[in-house]
Design a protein around this motif. Structure first.
Motif, PDB file in Angstrom:
ATOM      1  N   GLN A 155       0.814  -1.214   0.000  1.00 39.78           N
ATOM      2  CA  GLN A 155       0.000   0.000   0.000  1.00 39.78           C
ATOM      3  C   GLN A 155       0.851   1.270   0.000  1.00 39.78           C
ATOM      4  N   CYS A 156       1.746   1.403   0.971  1.00 42.75           N
ATOM      5  CA  CYS A 156       2.572   2.619   1.011  1.00 42.75           C
ATOM      6  C   CYS A 156       3.581   2.643  -0.133  1.00 42.75           C
ATOM      7  N   GLY A 157       4.151   1.463  -0.460  1.00 43.79           N
ATOM      8  CA  GLY A 157       5.136   1.418  -1.528  1.00 43.79           C
ATOM      9  C   GLY A 157       4.577   1.725  -2.895  1.00 43.79           C
ATOM     10  N   ARG A 181       7.494  -5.124  -4.928  1.00 40.00           N
ATOM     11  CA  ARG A 181       7.361  -4.418  -3.648  1.00 40.00           C
ATOM     12  C   ARG A 181       7.115  -5.416  -2.520  1.00 40.00           C
ATOM     13  N   ILE A 182       6.291  -6.401  -2.765  1.00 38.06           N
ATOM     14  CA  ILE A 182       6.030  -7.443  -1.757  1.00 38.06           C
ATOM     15  C   ILE A 182       7.325  -8.169  -1.418  1.00 38.06           C
ATOM     16  N   LEU A 183       8.113  -8.491  -2.419  1.00 32.05           N
ATOM     17  CA  LEU A 183       9.350  -9.229  -2.186  1.00 32.05           C
ATOM     18  C   LEU A 183      10.355  -8.404  -1.376  1.00 32.05           C
ATOM     19  N   LEU A 184      10.478  -7.099  -1.707  1.00 31.74           N
ATOM     20  CA  LEU A 184      11.389  -6.253  -0.937  1.00 31.74           C
ATOM     21  C   LEU A 184      10.943  -6.149   0.519  1.00 31.74           C
ATOM     22  N   ALA A 185       9.642  -5.987   0.733  1.00 36.97           N
ATOM     23  CA  ALA A 185       9.144  -5.891   2.111  1.00 36.97           C
ATOM     24  C   ALA A 185       9.307  -7.203   2.863  1.00 36.97           C
TER      25      ALA A 185
END
Length: 832
Positions: A155-157, A181-185
C-alpha cells in the motif's frame, strides 16, 4: 587423579578462623562443612549474599559463579550467584519480546500428573502441545510478514507521497510492480527469522552446554529425546541435557517459519496482479505444505534414532527452496495499477491461521480433559454453560447489539470466578485445564501486541480506513486495514473488565480479613507469644500492638498506631494466599475471550456496531501496548533496579527446558543445576560436606539438583535449609506432574528444614514429611516495640534474612554435618 585439596594447612588458617588481614585464602580449603547460599528471583549480587566481607570467586564466571567469603561459625561460606543468567545484563530486557513463546513453553510443563502414568495419552498430549506451540510461531510469522508487505510494501510502496515521506526510495524503481514491492518488504520477516536462528544458536552454546556430572567419569552421549518425554521427571539423569532436542525443535520451527513466508509471498504476489495459477506458485505452495507436514512429524517424534533430526534439516532446506521459487516468481510479475485496498490474498492467510490456531488449541484442551478426572466435570460444565449462553445470544434479537454480548461475557467471567472461589483450594492443582489456559494466553498476548503494532504502523504511514468504512476525507495516503475496528477493541475492554472484577474481588477479601475473625486470631496468637516472652521486654521501655491500653478504649488517641496493626497483619496473610487465585483470573480471561470472539463472529452484521466510546477506548489501549513495551525495554535497559523487576518474570518462567517452544528465552536451570551438582560433588571429593541455604527460586534449583541421584556421589552429605520456598505452594500448584510429594520425599538429605511466613505470597510449607521439617515463623516476629520506633513490620517474602530463626537453622544443619561421622565416599577421580 587430581590431589584432594585437604592438605592446605601451610597458610596457617583453620576452618572457622579468618585468614590474615581477613581475606579469603588464595587456595581456599574444601574439607569440612561448606555453606552454599542460593539467592532467589531478581539476581542478587555476591556481596548481598555474603555481606560486607572480602569475597573471591572460586568457581564459574561472572555470569554465574561461586564466591567465597572468610570462614565463620565453624564453616566455609560460599554463594552461588546465578543472576547473570537472567537479569543483570541490559540485553536481557529484550526477552520481553519473547513473552508469547515463553508462555507457550511454560504451558507444556503444566500437564496433569495422571498423564505421566498413561503413555499413549502422554504422547498425544506432547503432540497437541507442540503443534499448538508451532501454531504460535506461525501466528507470529503471519504478523511479521503481513505488516511490512501489506501496509509498507504493497500500500505505502505504491504511492510516491507515502514512501518518500519515510525516505523509502528503494521503492522508486518498483513503484508499479506490486510483486517486487512485496518481495522487498519480505526482507523484514526474513531478517526476523534470521535473528531467531542466531539467538537459538547462541543461547544453546551459552545455557545448554553444561552437562551434569556422571558416576562413570565420562559424559554420556547427548540424548535425542527431550526432557518433556521423560516420565521420570526431574529425577531422570537426562532431564537437564536437552541441547540436541532443543536444536531439533529450533530447526523445525525455523523451517516452518520460512515455509509460511514463502507461501505468503507466492500467494499474495499472485493475487496482487491476478496472475491466475502459474506452476511456480503451485510449486512454492506445495513445497511449503510439505515442509509444514514434515515439521509436524519431526516435532513430535521422540526417539534416539537420528532420522527426526535429519528430517528437520531436510525440511529446512526444502523451505529455503520454496522461498527461492516464491521470490523468483514475485520478482518476475508484471506491472499493475495501484489499487486502494488491502493486500489481496491476505484475508485467506489470516483465516487459515485463525483456524489452525483454534484447531490446535481445541486438540490441546481435549487431551488435557482426557488426562484428568477430578476437574474434567467442572471444566465441561463451564463449557456447556458458555455454549448455552452463546446459543442464546445468537437466537435472541437483543443479541444483535455487541453491548449485550459484553454483558453476557462479563456474567460468564464473574460466574467462573465465583465457581472457582467456591471450589476447594489446595496447593496441589491449578483449577482447570492449565496447559490450555496458558497456551491461550500466549496466543492472546501475541495477537494483542502485534495488532497494536499493526495499527501503529498503518497509522504512521497514512490515515487508516478499516473494512466496512467509507474512505476518510484527507489528503494523506489512505491505508486500508484488514482487521475489524470493533473486534480487537472489544477484546481489550473485556480483558480489562475481567481483570478489574478479579482485583475488586481480591480487594474485598483483603478488606474482610482486616475486620473479621482473622484479626482476632492474630491478636490472640501474639498475646500468647507475649506471655511466653514477657521477661525479655520491660514494659517501661516498650509498647505492644496487641495488649496496649488504647486497644481497650476506642475513644483514646492512638499516637503509636497500634490499633490497626493486627488488621494489617491479617491483610498480609490474605495477600499471601492471593497468587493461588491467579488461575481464576487467567481462566476467566481466556474463557471470556473465546466466548466473545465466537459471539461477535457468529453474525457478520453484529461486528460493526457498538458504543463509540468502547471502540475508541479499546483501540487506543490496543495501539498503546507496543509503546508501553518500548518504554519497559528502554527503562529496563538503563535502570538496573527496574531491570531486576522485569527479570523476576524470567527467573520463574525460564526455569524449564525449551522442550515445547525452542524460541522461548533460554532455561538458566540447564546451566545452573549441573553447575550446582558439580560444586557439591567437587567438595565431597575433597573431603567436604555441604549445607545449601536457598531462598525462593534458589530453593527450586536446590531441589532440582538434589533430585537426581545419578548426578550425585553416593557418599555425599548434604543438608538443606530453604526459606520462602515455592516448591510446594506455587510449583506443585502449577506443575503438579513434576513437583509433587513423591519427588520431595525422595530427596536424599541429612536434614531439610523449610522456613516460611504465613504472609509470604511466594513461599509456603513443603509438606514432605518425614524428609522435610516445616517451620512456620511468626511474621512480624514480635508484637512489642520500643518507644520511638515504628510498629513491627511484616517481612513477607523478603524479611527472612533479618530473622534470627533462619541462621539458627543453618547453624544447626552445619553442626549436624560437623558432629556426625562422615560416610566415606570414593574420591579417587574427578567427575566429568
Amino acid at each position: 587423579m587430581p590431589e584432594l585439596e585437604t592438605e592446605q594447612a601451610s597458610d596457617g588458617v583453620g576452618i572457622g578462623e579468618p585468614s590474615p588481614a581477613g581475606l579469603v585464602p588464595s587456595q581456599p580449603r574444601l574439607d569440612g562443612v561448606t555453606e552454599i547460599r542460593l539467592h532467589g528471583v531478581g539476581g542478587a549480587t555476591p556481596g548481598s549474599l555474603l555481606g560486607e566481607h572480602p569475597i573471591q570467586r572460586v568457581s564459574g564466571d561472572t555470569i554465574a559463579g561461586f564466591y567465597r567469603r572468610p570462614d565463620a561459625g565453624g564453616r566455609h561460606i560460599e554463594a552461588y550467584s546465578w543472576g547473570g543468567l537472567t537479569s543483570r545484563s541490559s540485553a536481557r530486557v529484550l526477552w520481553l519480546l519473547l513473552l508469547p513463546f515463553l508462555l507457550a513453553n511454560l504451558a507444556g510443563w503444566m500437564l496433569p500428573p495422571r498423564l505421566l502414568q498413561r503413555p499413549r495419552m502422554f504422547a498425544l498430549y506432547r503432540i497437541a502441545t507442540r503443534w499448538a506451540a508451532l501454531a504460535v510461531t506461525l501466528n507470529a510469522v503471519l504478523y511479521l510478514t503481513w505488516i511490512p508487505i501489506d501496509y509498507v510494501g504493497y500500500q505505502c510502496g505504491g504511492l510516491e507521497k507515502c514512501y518518500r515521506r519515510w525516505s523509502l526510495t528503494v521503492f522508486d524503481a518498483v513503484v508499479n510492480h506490486p510483486g517486487k514491492r512485496i518481495l522487498l518488504a519480505a526482507l523484514v520477516p526474513l531478517l526476523g527469522i534470521a535473528v531467531m536462528l542466531l539467538l537459538s544458536r547462541i543461547t544453546l552454546n551459552r545455557y545448554e552446554s553444561v552437562t551434569p556430572p556422571t558416576t562413570t567419569g565420562t559424559p554420556h552421549r547427548e540424548p535425542a529425546r527431550s526432557a518433556a518425554s521423560l516420565t521420570g521427571g526431574l529425577s531422570h539423569p537426562d532431564f537437564w541435557r536437552g541441547r540436541r532436542a532443543t536444536a531439533r525443535l529450533a530447526t523445525c520451527h525455523l523451517a516452518a517459519a520460512v515455509a509460511v513466508l514463502a507461501a505468503l509471498v507466492a500467494h499474495t504476489a499472485r493475487s496482487a496482479v491476478d496472475a491466475g495459477s502459474p506452476p511456480a506458485v503451485w510449486i512454492a505452495l506445495a513445497l511449503s505444505g510439505l515442509v509444514v507436514a514434515g515439521v509436524a512429524v519431526a516435532l513430535v517424534t521422540e526417539t534416539d534414532r537420528p532420522w527426526p533430526g535429519r528430517l528437520a534439516d531436510t525440511m529446512l532446506v526444502t523451505a529455503v527452496a520454496a522461498l527461492v521459487v516464491a521470490a523468483v516468481f514475485a520478482w518476475n510479475q508484471p506491472a499493475a495499477p495501484y489499487r486502494e485496498q488491502e493486500l489481496p490474498g491476505m484475508g485467506q492467510a489470516v483465516t487459515i491461521t485463525v483456524v489452525t490456531v483454534g484447531a490446535t488449541l481445541a486438540l490441546l484442551l481435549a487431551t488435557v480433559l482426557a488426562g484428568t478426572t477430578i476437574r474434567a466435570r467442572g471444566c465441561l460444565l463451564m463449557l456447556s454453560i458458555a455454549g448455552a449462553i452463546l446459543l442464546a445470544l445468537h437466537l435472541v434479537p437483543l443479541a444483535n447489539f455487541p453491548a449485550a454480548r459484553l454483558v453476557g461475557t462479563a456474567a460468564l467471567a464473574a460466574g467462573l470466578i465465583a465457581a472457582g472461589s467456591a471450589a476447594r483450594r489446595a496447593y496441589d492443582r491449578f483449577r482447570w485445564a492449565a496447559p490450555f489456559v496458558v497456551m491461550s494466553l500466549a496466543v492472546g498476548v501475541l495477537n494483542c501486541f502485534m495488532l497494536g503494532v499493526l495499527v501503529q504502523v498503518a497509522d504512521a504511514v497514512g490515515d487508516i480506513r478499516y473494512l466496512a468504512m467509507n474512505r476518510p476525507e484527507t489528503d494523506e495516503p489512505v491505508i486500508t486495514v484488514l482487521i475489524n475496528r470493533v473486534l480487537a477493541p472489544y477484546l481489550v475492554v473485556m480483558t480489562a473488565a475481567v481483570t478489574l472484577v478479579f482485583l475488586v474481588w481480591q480487594g474485598v477479601l483483603v478488606w474482610r480479613a482486616t475486620r473479621g475473625p482473622d484479626r482476632e486470631r492474630i491478636r490472640q496468637t501474639y498475646l500468647a507469644w507475649e506471655r511466653d516472652h514477657r521477661p525479655c521486654f520491660p514494659e517501661r521501655w516498650t509498647a505492644s500492638t496487641v495488649s496496649d491500653a488504647v486497644l481497650r478504649d476506642p475513644s483514646a488517641p492512638d499516637p503509636l498506631r497500634v490499633r490497626r496493626w493486627a488488621g494489617t497483619v491479617a491483610a498480609w496473610r490474605r495477600v499471601g494466599q492471593a497468587p493461588l487465585d491467579l488461575d481464576l483470573l487467567f481462566t476467566g480471561i481466556v474463557v471470556a475471550a473465546v466466548f466473545l470472539f465466537s459471539s461477535l463472529r457468529i453474525r457478520d452484521e453484529s461486528i460493526n456496531g457498538g458504543p463509540s466510546w468502547v471502540i475508541s477506548l479499546g483501540a487506543t489501549v490496543a495501539a498503546s501496548l507496543p509503546l508501553v513495551l518500548i518504554l519497559l525495554l528502554r527503562t529496563g535497559w538503563a535502570d538496573p533496579e527496574r531491570r531486576k523487576v522485569i527479570g523476576v518474570l524470567w527467573d520463574v518462567g525460564t526455569f524449564w527446558p525449551r522442550s515445547y517452544h525452542p524460541f522461548a528465552p533460554p532455561s538458566y536451570a540447564e546451566r545452573a543445576v549441573p553447575e550446582l551438582q558439580r560444586r557439591i560433588w567437587w567438595l565431597h571429593d575433597n573431603g567436604g560436606r555441604v549445607v545449601l541455604t536457598a531462598h525462593s527460586q534458589g530453593s527450586v534449583l536446590a531441589v532440582a539438583a538434589l533430585a537426581q541421584p545419578p548426578q550425585r556421589s553416593s557418599g555425599d552429605r548434604v543438608a538443606l535449609v530453604t526459606y520462602g520456598s515455592p516448591v510446594r505452594k506455587l510449583y506443585n500448584w502449577g506443575f503438579p506432574a513434576y513437583f509433587n510429594e513423591d519427588l520431595l520425599r525422595r530427596l536424599r538429605v541429612e536434614r531439610w528444614e523449610n522456613l516460611h511466613y504465613p504472609t509470604d505470597f511466594i513461599g509456603g510449607p513443603a509438606v514432605a514429611e518425614p524428609v522435610c521439617r516445616d517451620v512456620e515463623l511468626l511474621d512480624p516476629p514480635t508484637s512489642r516495640f520500643r518507644y520511638g520506633e515504628p510498629v513491627p513490620r511484616v517481612g513477607s517474602h523478603t524479611g527472612y534474612q533479618s530473622d534470627p530463626a533462619l541462621w539458627k537453622a543453618v547453624d544447626q544443619a552445619a553442626a549436624l554435618l560437623t558432629t556426625e561421622r562422615r560416610q566415606d565416599g570414593d574420591p579417587s577421580h574427578l567427575r566429568s
